[in-house]
Structure formats: structure tokens, C-alpha cells
Scaffold this motif. Structure first.
Motif, PDB file in Angstrom:
ATOM      1  N   THR A 277     -13.427  -3.454  -8.352  1.00  0.00           N
ATOM      2  CA  THR A 277     -12.765  -2.519  -7.377  1.00  0.00           C
ATOM      3  C   THR A 277     -13.726  -2.983  -6.018  1.00  0.00           C
ATOM      4  O   THR A 277     -14.628  -3.538  -5.875  1.00  0.00           O
ATOM      5  CB  THR A 277     -12.921  -1.048  -7.317  1.00  0.00           C
ATOM      6  OG1 THR A 277     -14.429  -0.660  -7.490  1.00  0.00           O
ATOM      7  CG2 THR A 277     -12.408  -0.563  -8.677  1.00  0.00           C
TER       8      THR A 277
ATOM      9  N   ASP B 175       0.962   3.684   1.852  1.00  0.00           N
ATOM     10  CA  ASP B 175       1.405   4.064   3.211  1.00  0.00           C
ATOM     11  C   ASP B 175       2.336   2.984   3.924  1.00  0.00           C
ATOM     12  O   ASP B 175       2.879   3.397   4.994  1.00  0.00           O
ATOM     13  CB  ASP B 175       0.305   4.364   4.040  1.00  0.00           C
ATOM     14  CG  ASP B 175      -0.698   3.432   4.295  1.00  0.00           C
ATOM     15  OD1 ASP B 175      -0.287   2.092   3.895  1.00  0.00           O
ATOM     16  OD2 ASP B 175      -1.713   3.512   5.065  1.00  0.00           O
TER      17      ASP B 175
ATOM     18  N   ASP C   2      -4.322   6.764  -3.388  1.00  0.00           N
ATOM     19  CA  ASP C   2      -4.779   7.239  -2.097  1.00  0.00           C
ATOM     20  C   ASP C   2      -4.776   6.314  -1.016  1.00  0.00           C
ATOM     21  O   ASP C   2      -4.985   6.402   0.138  1.00  0.00           O
ATOM     22  CB  ASP C   2      -5.994   7.961  -1.866  1.00  0.00           C
ATOM     23  CG  ASP C   2      -7.202   7.322  -2.235  1.00  0.00           C
ATOM     24  OD1 ASP C   2      -7.000   6.039  -2.601  1.00  0.00           O
ATOM     25  OD2 ASP C   2      -8.191   7.649  -2.375  1.00  0.00           O
ATOM     26  N   GLY C   3      -4.554   4.981  -1.489  1.00  0.00           N
ATOM     27  CA  GLY C   3      -4.659   3.768  -0.705  1.00  0.00           C
ATOM     28  C   GLY C   3      -5.986   3.239  -0.080  1.00  0.00           C
ATOM     29  O   GLY C   3      -5.887   2.360   0.859  1.00  0.00           O
ATOM     30  N   GLN C   4      -7.141   3.968  -0.751  1.00  0.00           N
ATOM     31  CA  GLN C   4      -8.272   3.495  -0.214  1.00  0.00           C
ATOM     32  C   GLN C   4      -9.070   2.523  -0.833  1.00  0.00           C
ATOM     33  O   GLN C   4      -9.914   1.786  -0.356  1.00  0.00           O
ATOM     34  CB  GLN C   4      -9.281   4.923  -0.108  1.00  0.00           C
ATOM     35  CG  GLN C   4      -8.674   5.989   0.665  1.00  0.00           C
ATOM     36  CD  GLN C   4      -8.393   5.636   2.161  1.00  0.00           C
ATOM     37  OE1 GLN C   4      -9.524   5.076   2.682  1.00  0.00           O
ATOM     38  NE2 GLN C   4      -7.431   5.722   2.803  1.00  0.00           N
ATOM     39  N   THR C   5      -8.632   2.258  -1.992  1.00  0.00           N
ATOM     40  CA  THR C   5      -9.395   1.146  -2.892  1.00  0.00           C
ATOM     41  C   THR C   5      -8.252   0.344  -3.749  1.00  0.00           C
ATOM     42  O   THR C   5      -7.284   0.774  -3.855  1.00  0.00           O
ATOM     43  CB  THR C   5     -10.260   1.937  -4.047  1.00  0.00           C
ATOM     44  OG1 THR C   5     -10.911   2.829  -3.413  1.00  0.00           O
ATOM     45  CG2 THR C   5     -11.090   0.895  -4.781  1.00  0.00           C
TER      46      THR C   5
ATOM     47  N   TRP D  14      -3.218  -1.017  -5.883  1.00  0.00           N
ATOM     48  CA  TRP D  14      -3.931   0.069  -4.927  1.00  0.00           C
ATOM     49  C   TRP D  14      -3.990   1.306  -5.777  1.00  0.00           C
ATOM     50  O   TRP D  14      -3.411   1.750  -6.637  1.00  0.00           O
ATOM     51  CB  TRP D  14      -2.764   0.175  -3.736  1.00  0.00           C
ATOM     52  CG  TRP D  14      -2.426  -0.787  -2.975  1.00  0.00           C
ATOM     53  CD1 TRP D  14      -1.561  -1.771  -2.862  1.00  0.00           C
ATOM     54  CD2 TRP D  14      -3.183  -1.100  -1.432  1.00  0.00           C
ATOM     55  NE1 TRP D  14      -1.713  -2.475  -1.876  1.00  0.00           N
ATOM     56  CE2 TRP D  14      -2.867  -2.191  -1.046  1.00  0.00           C
ATOM     57  CE3 TRP D  14      -4.281  -0.261  -0.950  1.00  0.00           C
ATOM     58  CZ2 TRP D  14      -3.159  -2.662   0.187  1.00  0.00           C
ATOM     59  CZ3 TRP D  14      -4.739  -0.894   0.159  1.00  0.00           C
ATOM     60  CH2 TRP D  14      -4.209  -1.885   0.610  1.00  0.00           C
ATOM     61  N   SER D  15      -5.163   2.029  -5.270  1.00  0.00           N
ATOM     62  CA  SER D  15      -5.222   3.469  -5.738  1.00  0.00           C
ATOM     63  C   SER D  15      -4.180   4.262  -5.183  1.00  0.00           C
ATOM     64  O   SER D  15      -3.683   3.901  -4.054  1.00  0.00           O
ATOM     65  CB  SER D  15      -6.732   3.917  -5.319  1.00  0.00           C
ATOM     66  OG  SER D  15      -6.935   3.799  -3.991  1.00  0.00           O
TER      67      SER D  15
ATOM     68  N   PRO E  38     -13.298  -1.548  -1.457  1.00  0.00           N
ATOM     69  CA  PRO E  38     -12.598  -0.626  -0.441  1.00  0.00           C
ATOM     70  C   PRO E  38     -11.590  -1.482   0.246  1.00  0.00           C
ATOM     71  O   PRO E  38     -11.661  -2.868   0.408  1.00  0.00           O
ATOM     72  CB  PRO E  38     -13.812  -0.360   0.393  1.00  0.00           C
ATOM     73  CG  PRO E  38     -15.085  -0.546  -0.266  1.00  0.00           C
ATOM     74  CD  PRO E  38     -14.748  -1.522  -1.253  1.00  0.00           C
ATOM     75  N   ALA E  39     -10.482  -0.806   0.501  1.00  0.00           N
ATOM     76  CA  ALA E  39      -9.298  -1.634   1.522  1.00  0.00           C
ATOM     77  C   ALA E  39      -9.789  -2.031   2.572  1.00  0.00           C
ATOM     78  O   ALA E  39      -9.345  -2.965   3.340  1.00  0.00           O
ATOM     79  CB  ALA E  39      -8.270  -0.661   1.418  1.00  0.00           C
ATOM     80  N   SER E  40     -10.860  -1.387   3.241  1.00  0.00           N
ATOM     81  CA  SER E  40     -11.469  -1.752   4.528  1.00  0.00           C
ATOM     82  C   SER E  40     -12.585  -2.886   4.647  1.00  0.00           C
ATOM     83  O   SER E  40     -12.894  -3.304   5.430  1.00  0.00           O
ATOM     84  CB  SER E  40     -12.090  -0.535   5.111  1.00  0.00           C
ATOM     85  OG  SER E  40     -13.162  -0.156   4.332  1.00  0.00           O
TER      86      SER E  40
ATOM     87  N   ALA F 141       0.593  -1.248   0.180  1.00  0.00           N
ATOM     88  CA  ALA F 141       0.026   0.024  -0.246  1.00  0.00           C
ATOM     89  C   ALA F 141       0.800   1.204  -0.095  1.00  0.00           C
ATOM     90  O   ALA F 141       2.170   1.245   0.325  1.00  0.00           O
ATOM     91  CB  ALA F 141      -0.917   0.044   1.193  1.00  0.00           C
TER      92      ALA F 141
END
Length: 482
Positions: free
Chosen positions: A97, A27, A77-80, A74-75, A99-101, A25
Motif C-alpha cells: 500500500t 472522487d 476513501d480515496g486516500q490509499t 483505490w481504497s 498513500p495517494a499523496s 479515484a
């Protein structure tokens, strides 16, 4: 009282799992990767996206059957996460796609033939993909324009996963509002699209496909560090094979998929200033049941050689051996462990030509007297029959499953003692070799296995793989009284 271990069998292949395509990711806190395993009830494979926390070391599944997922990206912004997947109804991969969550996957394409290699745009508003079937040409296109669309001419370096947009043609999915799919022809001469061909450094992690890079007692990260032209001091973790790796753009961390002689592969986190951290233990349960044969080294000229001894061999006795000339690194191989469990030694080396095959056998026999030089079977690709031009007494196994064509001289010269030909239904090299050898009076047997033709999964189905291994063993036991 601890349970005694047992030798490896062909049926254990059905329990092996694999991890692949690690993606760090932006981050550097999470790792996406693909877990693949055999579905014995359906004679197929399943694959799902996994997410591993690099702080806690815990893993969770992001997708589930019946989707067969691959190529997570990873997108910025690391969200998707974008990825491609197939369903039981269609083997054409489509873009999804999630969500990473966690959450429900969202399918974004329904393109005939499918798409692969999703790549995010720098701002994260679009995803480009490579179509597996090129789109129809414009109605007014000339024959020249229609039939030269898939040719790439470039003077720029081709850096995988570092440019947005694919050469020749690509599918672009715009994520703003309702997903919009566009087919964009890309040429280097098109100034309006030059931005899409410019290599960029996105916040996403880079990926290095280091196919079978052998790491001999030195840092397993030396190869990607050199490739990135940056000087890192990575920790050494011994002799292992690096099958794939990904790193962050700053070069502070690297994820490596490492295999060794007792493990088909796990993911490790490698930092420049700390010890390696193991992230997965996919096959721990199965491996704890097994008694595996080690890879023993020996020297052959300037080449490194390895011998896998037969299970439970006794000093003073000699055992038949299999010389494997296929380009395999000396790591965990189900076939080698299966042969060793049945009383065979296995000999292999780095880049051994057919002309030097018997020098390798002589060096192995000199180092390990339990090998019987009079009972050798040689395994290789279709051109393994060249060995019979100088040594016609050795039985051969010609593995034609990865080679679609034969060189013409194979039909004319060699006449080995006995040959087993392995082939798949989508390659004709095996059938050609089988027919040619039979016409020359060679005792030859053909095993033709159906191919899955699945773009995301292994070409050979699980039970077919088991059958091929057991058939090879049966043939070995018959060939020359081995």
C-alpha cells in the motif's frame, strides 16, 4: 529545419512504453495507472504506478525501480492505493500500500507463490487477494477435500472487481493495527461468509477489460455504456481500438485506453458533455522520429480488411506481402511497421478463417495493385499449417508462443512448402510442430525463445522480441526468393 523522419526498426521496440490498468479515484479527480517500459541493460521490464490529476493533467510516479508494480486499487476513501509488486529477489507478487499523496510503500504480505487482484472491503479495513499458489489444506482434510478446493460452483453472475472476496479461496489482509493475514476458504454454501460473496457497489471505480473492442467511427464508449445498462451519449473520436476502460459508479466520466494505427496506446478522459481530453503522451518522442505506414481499408464479403503498404512503394511495382491470420485489431503493431519498413505489405482482416484466407488476399490485391499475389507469406498460430492442405506453395510462419498444445491432425496432413516455427520454452506446441514437419520433409526452422514466467510482465524479454522480429525478416528474405 525539421528533422526528417525514419522508418520503424525492430530495435525501436526497446523504446516503446505502455500504459495499462487505469483506475479512477472515488472522487474522480485522480487517475492511477501502470507505466511499463523495457530495461534494455537487464533484458527485462520495469513497471511503476503513475498518478495523473484530471484537473491539471499532470502526472507523477508513485513507485520506482526496482519494484515492478501492477494492479493499483483505490481504497474506498480515496486516500490509499493497494497494489501488487515484485522485487529483483523474488518474482512472487506481494501486496503493498502507498498513500495517494505519495510516500514510502508498505509491504503487507510475504506469501509463498505470491498474490494478485487486490480488492478492498467496503469499509476499507481489509483487502482480499487471490493466491497464485493455494495454501496447504488442513491436516485432517480428506483427499476429496484437499483436491477439490479450487473448484468453483456458482449460480451467481461473475462480475469482475465488484465483489469483495475471491471464489474458492482468498487471502484477506486486515489493516487495523498490525497487518494480519488470514487464509479464508469461501464456499457459496457457507452462510457465515455469504456477505463476502454478495456483489456490492463500492465507491471505487469499476473496470471493464474490453479486449480489442474495435470502434469504427462511433463513440468509443458505447460498449461500456451498454454493458452498464445505462444510456450515455459519449463523444466520438474516430476509429480507435479500446484496450481497457474504467468508469465511476455514477457514469459521469470514463477513462479509456485507446490505440490507433500510429500510436500503441494512451489514456483519455471522456465526459458525456465535453470533448475527449488526452491524459498521456507516453511515446510522443519516439513517434515524432518515425515515418509510419498507415492501415488502408478494403472490403471483403462481410468482413473488414486492412493493408499496411510497404514504405515508399512506387506505383506500377509489385511487392511481397504477409497475410497475418492472428486475431489482431488494426492498430499499431511493431512487427507490421518493421515489415513495411523492409518493403513488405501486410494484410489482415477481422476473424478470417483459414478457408477464406485466399479470398482475403484476392480482395486485397484487387483493391491495392502493389501487392504481388505470387509472393505471399502467411503468419498464424500452429493451425496455420492447415492452409497448406489446399495451397501448399505458400511459405508459412507458425507462431506457437501463445498455444501450449497442438491438435492431432496437424501431425498428419499438411505439408507446406517452408515453415518458420516460433516457440517459447514453456510451451511444447512449437517443438512438436517442428519435429512433425521435419519428419515429412518440409524445410522448417525453429526459433525457441526463453519465457520469463513472470506473473506481471510480458512473457517475452525485450531483446528476445527484437531477435524474433529480425529472425523473421531474415527468413522472409530467404523464403521463396521474397
Amino acid at each position: 529545419m525539421p528533422r526528417s523522419r525514419r522508418p520503424f526498426t525492430a530495435h525501436d521496440c526497446l523504446r516503446l512504453q505502455a500504459c495499462s490498468d487505469p483506475q479512477l479515484a472515488p472522487d474522480r479527480r485522480m487517475l492511477a495507472w501502470v507505466r511499463t517500459w523495457a530495461d534494455a541493460e537487464r533484458n527485462g521490464y520495469q513497471a511503476q504506478l503513475m498518478l495523473t490529476s484530471l484537473t491539471s493533467g499532470t502526472s507523477q510516479a508513485l513507485t520506482a525501480a526496482p519494484l515492478v508494480a501492477a494492479q493499483p486499487r483505490w481504497s474506498p476513501d480515496g486516500q490509499t492505493l493497494a497494489y501488487v509488486a515484485t522485487t529483483p529477489r523474488s518474482s512472487a507478487p506481494q501486496l503493498y500500500t502507498i498513500p495517494a499523496s505519495g510516500g514510502t510503500p508498505r509491504q503487507l504480505t510475504t506469501i509463498r507463490g505470491g498474490v494478485v487482484q487486490p480488492t478492498w472491503s467496503p469499509e476499507g479495513q481489509s483487502i482480499s487477494l487471490q493466491p497464485l499458489v493455494y495454501p496447504p489444506p488442513p491436516p485432517a482434510a480428506t483427499p476429496y477435500e484437499r483436491f477439490t478446493r479450487d473448484i468453483l460452483v456458482t449460480q451467481q453472475p461473475l462480475v469482475a472487481h465488484q465483489s469483495w472476496g475471491q471464489p474458492s479461496h482468498c487471502v484477506v489482509v486486515t489493516l487495523h493495527g498490525e497487518p494480519k493475514v488470514s487464509i479464508i476458504p469461501i464456499t457459496l454454501e457457507d452462510a457465515a461468509l455469504s456477505r463476502t460473496l454478495t456483489p456490492i457497489e463500492t465507491p471505487c471505480s469499476g473496470i471493464c477489460n474490453l479486449q480489442s473492442t474495435i470502434v469504427n467511427g462511433i463513440s468509443p464508449c458505447q460498449a461500456p455504456a451498454v454493458a452498464a445498462s445505462q444510456a450515455y451519449t459519449w463523444p466520438s473520436i474516430g476509429d480507435q481500438i479500446m484496450l481497457a476502460a474504467c468508469h465511476d459508479t455514477a457514469g459521469h466520466a470514463l477513462i479509456a485506453l485507446l490505440a490507433d494505427q500510429f500510436n500503441p496506446g494512451d489514456l483519455y478522459l471522456l465526459h458525456a458533455d465535453t470533448a475527449a481530453q488526452r491524459l498521456t503522451t507516453l511515446n510522443a518522442g519516439l513517434l515524432n522520429e518515425l515515418l509510419l505506414a498507415p492501415c488502408l481499408r478494403f472490403s471483403h464479403s462481410k468482413t473488414q480488411g486492412w493493408v499496411i503498404p510497404p514504405q515508399g512503394y512506387c506505383s506500377g511495382q509489385r511487392y511481397p506481402a504477409i497475410l497475418d491470420l492472428r486475431p489482431h485489431p488494426p492498430s499499431f503493431k511493431p512487427a507490421w511497421q518493421t515489415y513495411a519498413a523492409q518493403g513488405y505489405a501486410v494484410i489482415c482482416g477481422e476473424g478470417v478463417a483459414h478457408q477464406a484466407a485466399f479470398e482475403l488476399v484476392a480482395a486485397a490485391c484487387a483493391s491495392y495493385p502493389f501487392i504481388d499475389p505470387k509472393r505471399i507469406v502467411i503468419i498464424g498460430g500452429p493451425d496455420v499449417v492447415h492452409v497448406a492442405e489446399t495451397q501448399p506453395t505458400y511459405p508459412l510462419i507458425a507462431d506457437c508462443r501463445q498455444q501450449p498444445h497442438l491438435t492431432p491432425e496437424l501431425h498428419l496432413k499438411a505439408k507446406p512448402r517452408a515453415t518458420l516455427v516460433l516457440a517459447t520454452s514453456n510451451h511444447y506446441a512449437g517443438e512438436q510442430l517442428y519435429t512433425s514437419l521435419g519428419q515429412r520433409g518440409v524445410a522448417v526452422e525453429l526459433v525457441r525463445l526463453p519465457s520469463t514466467n513472470h506473473p506481471l510482465l510480458p512473457a517475452l524479454r525485450p531483446w528476445h522480441h527484437v531477435f524474433a522480429l529480425e529472425r523473421c525478416l531474415a527468413w522472409l528474405n530467404r523464403a521463396g526468393g521474397l
